[in-house]
Motif scaffolding. Sequence first.
Motif, PDB file in Angstrom:
ATOM      1  N   ALA A  19     -27.060   0.316  14.314  1.00 38.30           N
ATOM      2  CA  ALA A  19     -27.491   1.612  13.216  1.00 38.30           C
ATOM      3  C   ALA A  19     -28.927   1.200  12.868  1.00 38.30           C
ATOM      4  N   ASN A  62     -28.879   6.134  19.518  1.00 36.35           N
ATOM      5  CA  ASN A  62     -29.470   5.231  18.453  1.00 36.35           C
ATOM      6  C   ASN A  62     -30.439   4.134  19.367  1.00 36.35           C
ATOM      7  N   SER A  80     -21.060   6.893  17.162  1.00 38.72           N
ATOM      8  CA  SER A  80     -20.965   5.229  16.340  1.00 38.72           C
ATOM      9  C   SER A  80     -19.768   5.419  15.538  1.00 38.72           C
TER      10      SER A  80
END
Length: 753
Positions: A231, A262, A477
């Motif tokens: 993240a 990401n 995610s």
Amino acid sequence: MRRVLSEPPNGLELILPILQQAVAHANAGRWAEAEKGAQRVLKAKPLDPSALNILGTVAMNTGRSAEAIVWLQQAAGGQPKNPFIQFNLGEAHRRIQAYEIAAKFFQRAAALKPDFAEAHASSGDIYRLLGQRAEAERSYRAALQQAPAMLTALNGLGLLQLQRGDAAAASEPFEAGCKAAPAGHPLRPILLANLGLVRLQLGHGSEGLGLLAQSVEAAPEDAEAWRRLAAALRHTRVAPAMPGFRDILLQLFDRSDVNPRNLATAALAVLRQDPDIDQLLETIVRAPRDVAQTLEHGAAAATRLLHDTLFRRLLASAPIPDVGIELLLVQLRADLLRLADAEPEALEDELGLAVALGRQSFLNEYVAYADAVEQQRLNALVAALDREDLGAGAGDAAKVAVLAAYRPLASTPLAARLQANPLPALADVLREQLAEPAEEAELRAALPVLKPPSDTTSLAVQTQYEENPYPRWTRCSLGEALPFRKAIQSALPDLPTHEIPDLDRPRVLVAGCGTGLETMRVATTYRGASILAIDLSATSLAYAKRKTRAYGLAEVEHLQADILDLPTLQERFDLIDSFGVLHHMANPAQGLQVLAGLLRPDGVLFVGLYSEIGRRAVVEARAHIARHGYRDDPDGIRALRRALMLDGSPPALDDVMSPASDFWTLSDCRDLLFHVNEHRFTLPQIGEMLSAAGLEFLGVQFGHAADRSRYLAQNPRSGALRDLARLHRHEREHPEIFGDTYRLWVRPRRASK
């Protein structure tokens, strides 16, 4: 445990060996043996406080906290001034979330034994959870006065400072904890992670990411540590120079709980740590019409890049948000196409690269430009491959891979042949370009429909997303789902707990689920959620259903519907999630009123709405598109992007081409710059809409934790996070603070008491 035996009661001498052995078992975590020993002591000496304390400790550590309290209360009756029994009572109450009671016991333990650092630290943890920050700080300071290197107190004090929005103050205790924690200590990875997050908030990107990577190295079995790092890597333009970071990044690309998108900019940052590769890409950007010559002069760096394991993993996993690399890949694709015609044997040596390029092109939806000469060569290649013995010719697999880099195989005459006789070397390409689209077609045919849309704008939006479902994604995610109350409290920490319903199976509506990414976020956030996911686009819903099925989500229903028609459902929801949807309706206020009417009285709504301030670059880009007459179809999108890359973009459009924008795939770019309908708002305007819909504002999510900390530092008054006027003034001073979309929490307005 040993301290409880420091003053054995009368008669205990006879059974002291049994009790000591029970303590040893408890200290070693051998709970069954400890329990047997304590029971033997109680048979000889009923109500023995030490034995009762052991039974309470065993019960507490085997998931029986309520039972533990009974044992420990009996122990305290025999030794009311024993601080360790009081401490265990506090811990047992903490585990059943009876925080106020737990605080009293921890405080009593500290009063009985003022140098009991653990009792002070545990008091601090409880007060922090209760929001009593002054009491929490006093407790942590008292613990550290007795034990300056106490890790739990240092970590708790740092978390407390973060709650106050003071990342700089939080850095000191976290750093002290990292220095004091030996390798292998269970708190070390937590302290490293917390310090890393603080350093990121303070703008020390490379150092912060390095600390998060060290946290992963210290606890590689901790899935949350990996997700936390992933993240933090989202949209980063820096990467730590630590030796093991590349390997960590490669492992992140392989994780099923991490969205590879990401990781894209982090991978680019690592690749650019090679100065020759960095110079090559910068030269391409400066001279975008001379890519072939640049690659010839920088052949060694180009070869190193193209054969780099990390680069290959990136190619196959996520759209690459980099102008230099996109131009390089356009040239590479054209070169491979020439090889397919002139030197098929040489092309065979580049099969792995061609496959990776084909997967990248499918990921970005063929957003890159191809000239007329390439199209002619491609048509000839398709004709040459369209034969019964496809796969038997020299370089056939590589040629198909090159074709897959220009067009989705499902759109070519080769699709049926490849499905009937798949080529093993192309397994991933064939799965992504043939098998999965075929599965989506079956799912689309079976989708339930509430009612065909009739609103003109809804029909136009539906058409766009049937042609370009958004966003396309491979993996998402994931996280550990939390109970509903705890999940909402995590998002809205200032909202009183009693105002959040405590639900085991919350009913959730995802109003505008698109391709399912938002549905996945909801399903992995709220434990036990039963979800209804609706969207205008059948193509998007089919994609979403395939992905949720792949992740094994049984509690998700999909329904094709327009928000305007949802009142016919005759159902109410505990949570409605509608991110990035209402601003595409003809009348967003009407859509908001519909959703408000679908909430239960104590329900909450999470809504994403475009920011007028945050989308200034998009407004400029849309005006640029209108002036130059770019069409809102694939060719028009490619033409715009090519012009911006080759001729340079006006400064006002720089943000549109940033790695963090939706510029890098066809559907993303259409959604960003060519949408058939969009509205933008200021926070005061949103406040008026909420009021008209009978809703009250609960809070807004900031783009980054550092943005939230800065706002609170400049607006320390109570209630600042729910003050739309203050938030609006702050956004005008810091236009980037919410990105281009507000993430807002609201609920039905409650009557004043």
